[in-house]
Design a protein around this motif. Structure first.
Motif, PDB file in Angstrom:
ATOM      1  N   TYR A 138      45.066  28.308  40.825  1.00 14.25           N
ATOM      2  CA  TYR A 138      44.992  28.970  42.134  1.00 14.25           C
ATOM      3  C   TYR A 138      44.872  30.496  41.981  1.00 14.25           C
ATOM      4  CZ  TYR A 138      46.818  24.394  43.339  1.00 14.25           C
ATOM      5  OH  TYR A 138      47.013  23.038  43.441  1.00 14.25           O
ATOM      6  N   SER A 139      43.891  30.911  41.233  1.00 14.22           N
ATOM      7  CA  SER A 139      43.771  32.315  40.845  1.00 14.22           C
ATOM      8  C   SER A 139      42.439  32.924  41.257  1.00 14.22           C
ATOM      9  CB  SER A 139      43.916  32.434  39.328  1.00 14.22           C
ATOM     10  OG  SER A 139      42.834  31.748  38.700  1.00 14.22           O
ATOM     11  N   GLY A 140      42.311  34.191  40.940  1.00 16.61           N
ATOM     12  CA  GLY A 140      41.080  34.924  41.134  1.00 16.61           C
ATOM     13  C   GLY A 140      41.018  35.649  42.456  1.00 16.61           C
ATOM     14  N   PRO A 141      39.982  36.480  42.600  1.00 14.37           N
ATOM     15  CA  PRO A 141      38.951  36.775  41.605  1.00 14.37           C
ATOM     16  C   PRO A 141      39.369  37.841  40.603  1.00 14.37           C
ATOM     17  CG  PRO A 141      38.480  37.949  43.637  1.00 14.37           C
ATOM     18  CD  PRO A 141      39.727  37.147  43.896  1.00 14.37           C
ATOM     19  N   TYR A 142      38.889  37.713  39.378  1.00 12.82           N
ATOM     20  CA  TYR A 142      39.190  38.647  38.307  1.00 12.82           C
ATOM     21  C   TYR A 142      37.917  39.334  37.839  1.00 12.82           C
ATOM     22  CZ  TYR A 142      43.608  36.091  37.936  1.00 12.82           C
ATOM     23  OH  TYR A 142      44.817  35.505  38.187  1.00 12.82           O
TER      24      TYR A 142
END
Length: 124
Positions: free
Chosen positions: A101-105
């Motif tokens: 459940y990440s981003g944006p990087y």
């Protein structure tokens, strides 16, 4: 694994749509991004999208011309490139990370999986 496709030769001002399909692992819950590397230069960030597709970020050089999006199944990522310029010529790589459940990087060190790259050439 990630498989990038859709590159090719296009005239300046033209458009291309890159695709990045995942296999062997689902990336539907992880952030994904696109990077590029021109001859003789280092790898640079292009665009990234969050795990659910709701947040995006772009390099200044492509903002307003490129659009990153996720497919309906969230396991495919697209990069719509419009108003292409000769300086967009590069090998384009898609990348995925493994933070749930990440981003944006926007840094390549934040990505754990990389595709093989697809060549984009823009002629003047």
């Amino acid at each position: 694994q990630l498989q990038a496709s859709g590159g090719g030769l296009v005239q300046a001002g033209g458009s291309l749509r890159l695709s990045c399909a995942a296999s062997g692992r689902t990336f539907g819950s992880y952030g994904m991004g696109w990077f590029r590397q021109a001859p003789g230069k280092g790898r640079e960030f292009v665009a990234a999208v969050s795990w659910n597709g709701r947040s995006t970020t772009y390099a200044d050089s492509v903002r307003g011309r490129f659009t990153i999006s996720r497919g309906n199944a969230k396991n495919t990522v697209y990069l719509q490139m419009n108003s292409l310029k000769p300086e967009d010529t590069a090998v384009y790589y898609c990348a995925g990370n493994r933070r749930l459940y990440s981003g944006p990087y926007d840094r390549d060190t934040q990505y754990d999986y990389w595709g093989q790259g697809t060549q984009v050439t823009v002629s003047s």
